[in-house]
Design a protein around this motif. Structure first.
Motif, short mmCIF file in Angstrom:
data_model
loop_
_atom_site.label_atom_id
_atom_site.label_comp_id
_atom_site.label_asym_id
_atom_site.label_seq_id
_atom_site.Cartn_x
_atom_site.Cartn_y
_atom_site.Cartn_z
N LYS A 107 71.25 47.15 169.53
CA LYS A 107 70.18 47.50 168.60
C LYS A 107 68.89 47.80 169.38
CE LYS A 107 67.10 45.65 165.25
NZ LYS A 107 66.38 44.39 165.12
N ALA A 108 68.59 46.93 170.35
CA ALA A 108 67.35 47.09 171.12
C ALA A 108 67.37 48.37 171.95
CB ALA A 108 67.13 45.88 172.01
N LYS A 110 68.45 51.24 171.18
CA LYS A 110 68.05 52.40 170.38
C LYS A 110 66.54 52.56 170.35
CE LYS A 110 71.88 51.98 167.24
NZ LYS A 110 72.08 51.10 166.10
N PHE A 111 65.85 51.42 170.43
CA PHE A 111 64.39 51.48 170.33
C PHE A 111 63.72 51.32 171.70
CE2 PHE A 111 65.94 49.94 166.26
CZ PHE A 111 65.30 50.81 165.39
N LYS A 113 62.96 53.25 174.21
CA LYS A 113 61.91 54.18 174.63
C LYS A 113 60.58 53.86 173.96
CE LYS A 113 62.48 58.84 176.29
NZ LYS A 113 63.14 60.11 176.04
N LYS A 114 60.67 53.67 172.65
CA LYS A 114 59.47 53.39 171.86
C LYS A 114 58.85 52.07 172.29
CE LYS A 114 58.63 52.25 167.32
NZ LYS A 114 59.55 51.30 166.74
N ASN A 115 59.73 51.06 172.45
CA ASN A 115 59.23 49.75 172.83
C ASN A 115 58.62 49.75 174.23
OD1 ASN A 115 59.81 48.41 170.47
ND2 ASN A 115 61.90 47.89 171.10
N HIS A 118 55.22 50.93 174.06
CA HIS A 118 54.40 49.89 173.46
C HIS A 118 54.04 48.80 174.47
CE1 HIS A 118 52.62 47.41 170.52
NE2 HIS A 118 53.61 46.55 170.41
N CYS A 154 63.41 43.81 170.60
CA CYS A 154 63.27 43.98 169.15
C CYS A 154 63.36 42.65 168.40
CB CYS A 154 64.35 44.89 168.59
SG CYS A 154 64.07 46.60 168.91
#
Lengths: 236, 283
Positions: A107-108, A110-111, A113-115, A118, A154
């Motif tokens: 799950k993590a 997938k995010f 790049k965004k994270n 951040h 995440c």
């Protein structure tokens, strides 16, 4: 609604009992803090919640389900993430690799790049040292990396174990600024600290742990003026 | 003069093959902190695998090496759960299983060697390929380089590879990252065994062998790891080449029978004076 509820938690190191029935709750969207002197069982409580201890009794209810018998990696997959005491970064991995490993669960990933963006927003210092081996970072930078790694996962509940430990006072303040920011972003946080005043200053609710038991609890504002709290810390 | 150049080239080629064998030992030590005493037995198993596949299916070792890697991986994966999982997973630190893991991997070695002895006795075997000795060495060393590079890319470029490195540095922290550490340990052991069997398969192409050959390659792997520093892949390659050169140049002037004596001497001197290896190493 409570995202995490711990009921009658008992934990042992070999034959020695450390926790004697710990009860507490973390409300969704809140910043809850567990305070207590050295050796009260704070880190043991967190290790038990994450599944790092062999012998644990009681219930650990995360999002309505008892996760007591799940292996640690499954708890992380569910969104229960700990930034451990002493940071425990991977010294031979680069800063970037440490952060990537933070986003190991499917799950993590997938995010990731965004994270990552951040994390670099929160800690521009890490971006400057992106290809440096994590072991060469200063203590404060390592703490930033450890928190960044936690964000990469995440988390539904991010647990911070003594994030201010061993840092210079100025750095302690900036780490607390970051924690405040994370809270404002809506991340549910559980903060374990020895730095009572700073912790109660940003927390919503607090628990006092002493000798493996919760001895007091209440709104952070109330605890700040509680003689029992003062006693717990003057009695070290 | 040309004899020296020959020796130099041969030494490097053989060294590269040795380093592939050592890589498996280094990987298992680096991640599991287990000194795998079944390493030599799996090298021998790789040799016999190459021999049997060539004999019955006419597949030459430079192709069957890929099968050897796969079979090695599967056997390694199973062996981890049979021989190591129970002692490794219950321990709070690797110091607790230093001795028991030696015993369990040694018994693994006894089982494998026993089976091979039962079937093949100690009859010397060789694989006759329509290639010159130099060509087989060249081929085997090219494969060694390819597998070494592939291992490096895997460890540094993939999520699983990074997870393996994370586990080798701090297993509790790795658990907190959501890594299934049991699976990672099993895969690391399986990879180490796959490399041992692959190396055995390639060595069988170059040298004759018997059921007991693995022991000397296990010793060479240990020496290479000690030269390079356990858990340092670059050091392992350099260590392999150094040992290959040493053996070949030594063979120019003295009886080959002295080689193990020299190897042991180097091992002891290194352990006495440079216990972390010539190139450092992680620990």
């Amino acid at each position: 609604m409570a995202i995490l509820e711990v009921k009658n938690l008992k934990a042992y190191y070999d034959e020695v009992q450390i926790l004697w029935g710990v009860n507490f709750k973390v409300e969704k969207g809140s910043l809850t803090t567990i305070l207590g002197p050295n050796g009260a069982g704070k880190t043991t409580t967190l290790k038990a919640i994450m599944g790092l201890l062999d012998k644990v009794e009681g219930e650990i209810i995360f999002e309505g389900e008892n996760i007591k018998n799940l292996p640690p990696y499954k708890r992380v997959e569910r969104g229960l993430v700990l930034v451990p005491e002493g940071r425990m970064i991977f010294p031979e991995l680069t800063v970037l690799e440490n952060l990537e490993i933070g986003a190991y669960t499917s799950k993590a990933r997938k995010f990731a790049k965004k994270n990552l963006e951040h994390v670099f927003e929160l800690f521009p210092r890490l971006k400057e040292r992106i290809h440096q081996k994590a072991g060469t970072l200063s203590g404060g930078e390592q703490q930033m990396l450890a928190i960044g790694r936690g964000i990469m996962a995440c988390p539904k509940l991010l647990i911070l174990d003594e994030p201010s430990l061993g840092l210079a006072p100025k750095l302690v303040l900036s780490i607390f600024e970051i924690i405040k920011k994370l809270k404002e972003e809506g991340i549910t946080l559980l903060l374990v600290e020895q730095n009572v005043h700073l912790a109660l200053n940003i927390a919503d609710y607090g628990y006092i742990l002493e000798n493996g038991k919760i001895v007091d609890e209440g709104d952070a504002k109330k605890l700040e003026n509680d003689p029992k709290v003062l006693e717990a810390y003057l009695g070290i | 003069m040309s004899i020296y150049i020959d020796t130099l080239i041969n030494g490097i080629l053989i060294g590269l093959i040795y380093s592939l064998a050592a890589m498996g030992l280094a990987l298992i030590w680096g991640v599991l902190k287990v000194i795998n005493l079944s390493h030599g037995a799996f090298i021998t198993l790789g040799m016999f695998f190459a021999y049997l596949v060539f004999k019955y299916f006419h597949i030459p070792p430079y192709i069957s090496v890929f099968l050897a890697l796969i079979v090695g991986f599967i056997l390694g994966f199973i062996s981890y759960f049979i021989a190591l999982h129970r002692i490794v997973s219950k321990a709070k630190s690797f110091k607790e299983y230093e001795l028991s893991s030696l015993l369990s991997t040694f018994s693994l070695s006894l089982i494998i060697t026993g089976i091979l002895l039962f079937i093949f006795a100690t009859t010397p075997m060789a694989i006759n390929l329509p290639l010159s000795l130099f060509q087989t060495k060249l081929l085997a060393s090219i494969f060694s380089i390819i597998f070494t590079v592939a291992l490096g890319l895997f460890l540094y470029k993939t999520y699983l590879g990074k997870a393996i490195r994370a586990v080798s540095q701090n297993i509790d922290a790795a658990k907190l990252m959501g890594i299934n550490t049991t699976l990672v340990l099993a895969i690391s052991f399986a990879l180490g065994i796959a490399l041992a069997m692959g190396a055995g398969n390639l060595i069988a192409m170059v040298f004759p062998f018997s059921s007991l050959s693995g022991a000397s390659y296990e010793l060479k792997s240990f020496i290479i790891c000690v030269i390079g520093g356990l858990g340092n892949p670059i050091g392992t390659i350099i260590g392999g080449i150094l040992l290959g050169l040493l053996e070949n140049f030594f063979g120019l002037f003295f009886n080959q029978g002295f080689v193990p004596f020299i190897e042991f001497t180097i091992l002891i001197l290194l352990l006495l004076f440079k216990p972390k290896g010539l190139f450092g190493g992680s620990k």
